[in-house]
Scaffold this active site. Structure first.
Site, PDB file in Angstrom:
ATOM      1  N   ASP A  59     -91.323  29.071  -5.374  1.00 56.67           N
ATOM      2  CA  ASP A  59     -90.043  28.547  -4.946  1.00 56.67           C
ATOM      3  C   ASP A  59     -90.321  27.262  -4.153  1.00 56.67           C
ATOM      4  OD1 ASP A  59     -87.002  30.268  -3.895  1.00 56.67           O
ATOM      5  OD2 ASP A  59     -87.401  28.171  -4.393  1.00 56.67           O
TER       6      ASP A  59
HETATM    7  C1  GLC Z   1     -84.206  27.107  -4.078  1.00 54.72           C
HETATM    8  C2  GLC Z   1     -83.995  28.578  -4.469  1.00 54.72           C
HETATM    9  C3  GLC Z   1     -84.432  28.903  -5.869  1.00 54.72           C
HETATM   10  C4  GLC Z   1     -84.211  27.701  -6.743  1.00 54.72           C
HETATM   11  C5  GLC Z   1     -85.160  26.609  -6.276  1.00 54.72           C
HETATM   12  C6  GLC Z   1     -84.903  25.310  -7.029  1.00 54.72           C
HETATM   13  O1  GLC Z   1     -84.623  27.004  -2.748  1.00 54.72           O
HETATM   14  O2  GLC Z   1     -84.542  29.554  -3.607  1.00 54.72           O
HETATM   15  O3  GLC Z   1     -83.701  30.059  -6.302  1.00 54.72           O
HETATM   16  O4  GLC Z   1     -84.474  28.004  -8.100  1.00 54.72           O
HETATM   17  O5  GLC Z   1     -85.089  26.365  -4.877  1.00 54.72           O
HETATM   18  O6  GLC Z   1     -83.622  24.847  -6.702  1.00 54.72           O
END
Ligand code: GLC
Length: 737
Positions: free
Chosen positions: A283
């Protein structure tokens, strides 16, 4: 570009000559051949994802990302949201030495342009076919615009209504969430990942992100191996078995180890136990966040922890760099095999997607797949089926055809901005059909619909009350639409209180005081505490955040065009003090009993929820009878059939979600008082009956993690419960030898 085409034509010819049966051998040779040519920089490049900066919601951490693409030091781009920019960036990648095509990832969580109900709402439909279909529409729309990788499905189990991301998943139950996960992956990836309108999926967040202490997003997760395996990992295992292309490692730690540094999670469980062949992307910037967690002193240590744990791709930390890795390779604190394995997994997915054969395959769509009539029809179908009828005293709903004056009141009654919920991708609020529009469209001149906002969603302003009350007094029925803003659930949106925000409850009370029938329509991204509101309305329809076609779908239900069939995928507490609360709880040594002081209960509030998991009313009624089991006793590997008769005992046709729950009466460890082990959504005409059949095998359906960590089923008695919600009390039993 010509040289690349010739090389790829040769490879494609080799594959064809060898025939599909040897394709995997030739695939591997191609990938190993490519891997053997790659420098360390190029390998780490494949393990790096940057944001393009096109999406204003996504910060750009690396302004020189375009140069790094040209140098083969970037394997994927995130939030590049137009076909032209995707083509442009892919062309930059084709200028690199090895011309490895890039992935283009995006957060498509419940639709790309046609926005479907939030995933929690879709789960409430218990209609797996429609859930798959909505995923297929999203993949077709997004892939026609160049996107080839979704950061979804989100399959976090959530049992704490304070946690805002409960809106993004399928609720509290591992069985339901596992089924939903598989269907969304099928919808996204199709049967063949290389077909143009399919995209690579990414099961997230791995793992147990939905169990933060206090329901506070990103907070610490502490839990037993049993609960981790049997509840929070179950949907991920289903996703891995469904060949999901990738996983996203979560922000949180589990028992002291952040997920992106968690070798047990990413290597021992995912790669070794589950034999998973896809890749793991972190993430957003989680590798860099090891320094906040306090397990790394600097970037070198961050890189070492993530690579050795089994993270294939770094989202936005910019830490997979040769300057951080070279010395650690020399000192053997990083194994080159870990890097090669990470790159191998990424290249394999790119190959399976057909990107080597045609890096621009997703940029060539000439057809407009967006917001087609069929897409909107699918959106309306699943929105209707996601709505849950929570209360319907005096048969207030559906609104009768002799009603002439409808007062439509509330901050969400004629609101486009908040219908789409969180993660709206390229959804456009100006496309949204509001409830006022939907009702007017369907009622025409047959009834008058007048609107008054009444109050704001989350301010203390009561100056609009009087106008709303005056309108209510001259109406035949009041439809009041209350709830949360679209961004009051989702990421970084935990709430300490889960009541209706602002002065919405006060408005409801004032409207109820007019003595007119009051229909409360809720639009929210989480379970709300509604014990007080229950006393100030005659009917409650949970509409969640229904997406682009909101108003038409809600009007269909309110006016009786569609008989509501949704069931709660998550328990609704009476108040935040009960949270976390969920049906599959343990009995404890002093089972909750309001009449027994020394039992598991509260002094000041009931211990029962306001609405249980699986609950939902209909405009008709259903009766359950003749529950039977095929054998009084079976072996671990035998199958048992469970049958029940369901009758539509009302006056109109309707759908019912028949639910099967089991209790392991005597476990090696304590077991939940019941667990969902099957559901079937059936359609019954008035007076019609149907026998519903479930089949279970103990060695598959009744296993759980024992004290020694093995997955087994207990011998002994199992109690069967079947009905229309998790309080079902039609029961039977059988024994496992
Ligand atoms: C965000 C979220 C994740 C998402 C990623 C890209 O912080 O936690 O679910 O896919 O970053 O946006």
């Amino acid at each position: 570009m010509k040289q690349q085409s010739i090389r790829l034509f040769i490879v494609a010819t080799i594959l064809f000559v060898f025939g599909l049966k040897n394709a995997s051998a030739a695939d591997n040779n191609l990938i190993e051949n490519l891997l053997s040519q790659m420098t360390l920089e190029e390998k780490l490049g494949q393990m790096t994802l940057y944001s393009s900066g096109e999406d204003p919601l996504v910060p750009v951490f690396n302004p020189s990302y375009k140069q790094e693409i040209k140098e083969g030091r970037c394997g994927a781009i995130f939030a590049s949201i137009t076909p032209d920019s995707i083509r442009y960036l892919q062309e930059l990648a084709m200028q690199s030495r090895l011309k490895i095509p890039m992935l283009f990832g995006y957060d498509v969580i419940h639709g790309y342009k046609t926005i479907f109900p939030i995933p929690l709402a879709q789960a409430a439909s218990f209609n797996l076919d429609l859930i798959r279909k909505s995923a297929q529409v999203a993949a077709t729309e997004a892939s026609s615009r160049g996107i080839n990788w979704f950061f979804g499905p989100m399959i976090d189990i959530a049992r704490d209504a304070r946690w805002g991301r409960v809106s993004e998943g399928a609720g509290e139950d591992p069985f339901l969430t596992s089924k939903v996960a598989v269907e969304m992956i099928k919808g996204y990836q199709g049967e063949n990942l290389s077909e143009r309108n399919n995209v690579a999926a990414c099961a997230k967040h791995f793992a147990a992100y939905g169990a933060p202490i206090g329901g506070k997003d990103y907070n610490t997760v502490i839990m037993s191996l049993q609960e981790l395996n049997d509840v929070y990992l179950a949907p991920h295992k289903a996703a891995a078995d469904a060949q999901v292309a990738s996983f996203m490692s979560a922000f949180n730690e589990i028992n002291g180890m952040p997920c992106s540094a968690n070798r047990e999670l990413l290597t021992d469980i995912l790669q070794k136990q589950w034999k998973y062949k896809g890749f793991v992307v972190t993430d957003f910037a989680t590798i860099r966040e090891f320094m906040n967690h306090g397990i790394a002193e600097n970037e070198e240590q961050c890189a070492q922890l993530a690579i050795q744990a089994g993270v294939s791709m770094d989202m936005e930390s910019g830490i997979y760099k040769a300057k951080y890795v070279e010395n650690q390779l020399k000192s053997k604190s990083i194994d080159i095999e870990k890097i090669d394995e990470a790159v191998r997994r990424i290249l394999t997915i790119k190959y399976r997607m057909g990107l080597f054969a045609d890096p621009f395959k997703y940029c060539n769509s000439k057809t407009n797949e967006l917001m087609t009539a069929n897409n909107l029809t699918t959106a309306r179908e699943i929105a209707r089926e996601s709505m849950v009828l929570l209360k319907n005293d005096k048969q207030t709903l559906p609104i009768k055809s002799d009603i002439r004056k409808i007062a439509l009141i509330g901050p969400l009654a004629d609101n486009q901005a908040d219908m789409l919920g969180t993660w709206i991708a390229q959804g456009d609020t100006s496309d949204v059909v509001t409830l006022l529009q939907g009702l007017k469209k369907q009622l025409g001149t047959s009834a008058q619909v007048e609107y008054a906002q009444g109050c704001d969603i989350d301010t203390k302003r009561t100056s609009m009350f009087n106008k709303a009350i005056a309108l209510a007094k001259k109406s035949d029925v009041i439809v009041v639409v209350l709830g949360e803003k679209g961004d009051m659930a989702g990421e970084a949106a935990s709430r300490g209180n889960i009541n209706l925000p602002g002065v919405q409850t006060a408005l409801l009370k004032a409207l109820y005081a007019t003595k007119k029938p009051v229909i409360l329509v809720l639009m929210n991204g989480r379970p709300l505490a509604l014990e007080e509101e229950m006393n100030y309305c005659d009917a409650i329809l949970e509409a969640w955040q229904p997406g682009t076609i909101a108003g038409d779908a809600i009007a269909d239900v309110l006016l009786g065009k569609y008989n509501p069939s949704g069931k709660l995928p998550v328990t609704f507490p009476r108040c935040v003090g009960q949270v976390p609360i969920f049906y599959a709880a343990k009995s404890t040594g002093r089972p909750s009993d309001a009449k027994v002081r020394y039992s598991s209960r509260y002094l000041d509030i009931p211990f029962t929820p306001l609405f249980p998991f699986g609950f939902g009313l209909s405009y008709t009624t259903f009766e359950y009878s003749e529950l039977s089991v095929s054998h009084p006793e079976i072996g671990l590997n035998d199958e048992i059939t469970i049958q029940v008769k369901v009758k539509n005992s009302g006056k109109i046709a309707g759908q019912e979600v028949v639910q099967l729950y089991l209790k392991d009466d005597i476990g090696q460890l304590t077991r939940p008082v019941r667990e969902l082990k099957g559901f079937q959504k059936i359609q019954l005409n008035a007076g019609e009956s149907k026998v519903v059949t479930f089949t279970l095998k103990p060695s598959v359906d009744l296993i759980y993690t024992h004290a020694d960590g093995t997955q087994n089923a207990d011998a002994g008695k199992f109690t069967v419960f079947v009905g229309g919600n998790s309080d079902a009390n039609l029961l039977h039993s059988f024994r496992v030898k």
